[in-house]
Scaffold this motif. Structure first.
Motif, mmCIF file in Angstrom:
data_model
loop_
_atom_site.group_PDB
_atom_site.id
_atom_site.type_symbol
_atom_site.label_atom_id
_atom_site.label_comp_id
_atom_site.label_asym_id
_atom_site.label_seq_id
_atom_site.Cartn_x
_atom_site.Cartn_y
_atom_site.Cartn_z
ATOM 1 N N THR A 1 0.875 -1.329 -0.131
ATOM 2 C CA THR A 1 -0.068 0.018 -0.144
ATOM 3 C C THR A 1 0.780 1.151 -0.084
ATOM 4 O OG1 THR A 1 -0.063 0.220 2.297
ATOM 5 C CG2 THR A 1 -1.751 -1.135 1.366
ATOM 6 N N ARG A 2 0.484 2.243 -0.167
ATOM 7 C CA ARG A 2 1.021 3.652 -0.197
ATOM 8 C C ARG A 2 1.669 3.904 1.160
ATOM 9 N NH1 ARG A 2 0.336 7.420 2.629
ATOM 10 N NH2 ARG A 2 -1.834 6.849 2.838
ATOM 11 N N ALA A 3 1.038 3.564 2.147
ATOM 12 C CA ALA A 3 1.348 3.582 3.555
ATOM 13 C C ALA A 3 2.539 2.832 3.943
ATOM 14 C CB ALA A 3 0.271 3.491 4.630
ATOM 15 N N GLU A 4 2.561 1.694 3.415
ATOM 16 C CA GLU A 4 3.642 0.548 3.539
ATOM 17 C C GLU A 4 4.808 0.921 2.928
ATOM 18 O OE1 GLU A 4 1.063 -3.532 4.094
ATOM 19 O OE2 GLU A 4 1.530 -2.910 2.103
ATOM 20 N N ILE A 5 4.616 1.519 1.902
ATOM 21 C CA ILE A 5 5.842 1.914 0.980
ATOM 22 C C ILE A 5 6.574 3.415 1.640
ATOM 23 C CG2 ILE A 5 6.688 3.200 -1.270
ATOM 24 C CD1 ILE A 5 4.358 1.412 -2.707
ATOM 25 N N GLN A 6 5.516 4.296 1.903
ATOM 26 C CA GLN A 6 6.019 5.489 2.848
ATOM 27 C C GLN A 6 6.911 5.168 4.128
ATOM 28 O OE1 GLN A 6 2.854 8.216 2.541
ATOM 29 N NE2 GLN A 6 3.827 9.606 3.793
ATOM 30 N N ASP A 7 6.352 3.985 4.687
ATOM 31 C CA ASP A 7 7.079 3.620 5.960
ATOM 32 C C ASP A 7 8.226 3.156 5.559
ATOM 33 O OD1 ASP A 7 4.928 4.594 7.588
ATOM 34 O OD2 ASP A 7 3.861 2.636 7.911
ATOM 35 N N ALA A 8 8.433 2.329 4.515
ATOM 36 C CA ALA A 8 9.706 1.645 4.255
ATOM 37 C C ALA A 8 10.717 2.367 3.603
ATOM 38 C CB ALA A 8 9.494 0.624 3.101
ATOM 39 N N LEU A 9 10.470 3.804 3.099
ATOM 40 C CA LEU A 9 11.057 4.755 2.830
ATOM 41 C C LEU A 9 11.393 5.578 3.966
ATOM 42 C CD1 LEU A 9 9.906 5.411 -0.809
ATOM 43 C CD2 LEU A 9 12.118 3.951 -0.071
ATOM 44 N N GLN A 10 10.770 5.649 4.887
ATOM 45 C CA GLN A 10 10.583 6.603 6.343
ATOM 46 C C GLN A 10 10.439 7.977 5.708
ATOM 47 O OE1 GLN A 10 14.315 5.909 8.081
ATOM 48 N NE2 GLN A 10 14.207 3.879 8.877
ATOM 49 N N LEU A 11 9.162 8.040 5.146
ATOM 50 C CA LEU A 11 8.930 9.198 4.538
ATOM 51 C C LEU A 11 7.426 9.733 5.363
ATOM 52 C CD1 LEU A 11 9.695 8.907 0.936
ATOM 53 C CD2 LEU A 11 10.786 10.158 2.462
ATOM 54 N N ARG A 12 7.161 10.741 5.882
ATOM 55 C CA ARG A 12 5.993 11.114 6.508
ATOM 56 C C ARG A 12 4.821 11.825 5.737
ATOM 57 N NH1 ARG A 12 7.372 11.791 12.608
ATOM 58 N NH2 ARG A 12 9.336 10.580 12.808
ATOM 59 N N ASP A 13 5.433 12.764 5.013
ATOM 60 C CA ASP A 13 4.044 13.572 4.386
ATOM 61 C C ASP A 13 3.775 13.081 3.153
ATOM 62 O OD1 ASP A 13 2.924 16.013 4.125
ATOM 63 O OD2 ASP A 13 4.006 16.604 2.197
ATOM 64 N N ARG A 14 2.612 12.551 3.370
ATOM 65 C CA ARG A 14 1.593 11.992 2.069
ATOM 66 C C ARG A 14 1.670 12.746 0.647
ATOM 67 N NH1 ARG A 14 -4.684 10.137 3.131
ATOM 68 N NH2 ARG A 14 -3.472 9.491 4.869
ATOM 69 N N LYS A 15 1.369 13.859 0.955
ATOM 70 C CA LYS A 15 1.384 14.835 -0.410
ATOM 71 C C LYS A 15 2.900 14.606 -0.973
ATOM 72 C CE LYS A 15 0.309 19.535 -2.062
ATOM 73 N NZ LYS A 15 -0.112 20.606 -1.858
ATOM 74 N N SER A 16 3.804 15.258 -0.176
ATOM 75 C CA SER A 16 5.075 15.138 -0.979
ATOM 76 C C SER A 16 5.672 13.753 -1.355
ATOM 77 C CB SER A 16 6.294 15.565 0.208
ATOM 78 O OG SER A 16 6.087 16.585 0.368
#
Length: 60
Positions: free
Chosen positions: A2-17
């Motif tokens: 999911t988008r959230a899982e990818i974001q967590d794996a990359l350690q990125l917080r801001d959804r829009k960015s």
């Protein structure tokens, strides 16, 4: 993933960015694809690497 899982794996917080700087370019370059392309805003949407994306990852 999911988008959230990818974001967590990359350690990125801001959804829009994340969408603007990472996800949208990866989709447009066909490195990743949606699992439900007909419903891009589905809560069940996930993303997977394409064969082009796998090749790119191996080169890195």
């Amino acid at each position: 993933m999911t988008r959230a899982e990818i974001q967590d794996a990359l350690q990125l917080r801001d959804r829009k960015s994340f969408r603007e700087l990472y996800l949208s370019p990866a989709l447009s370059q066909e490195l990743v694809e949606m699992t439900i392309p007909d419903k891009p805003n589905s809560r069940l949407q996930k993303y997977r690497l394409t064969s082009k994306g796998r090749q790119w990852v191996q080169k890195q």
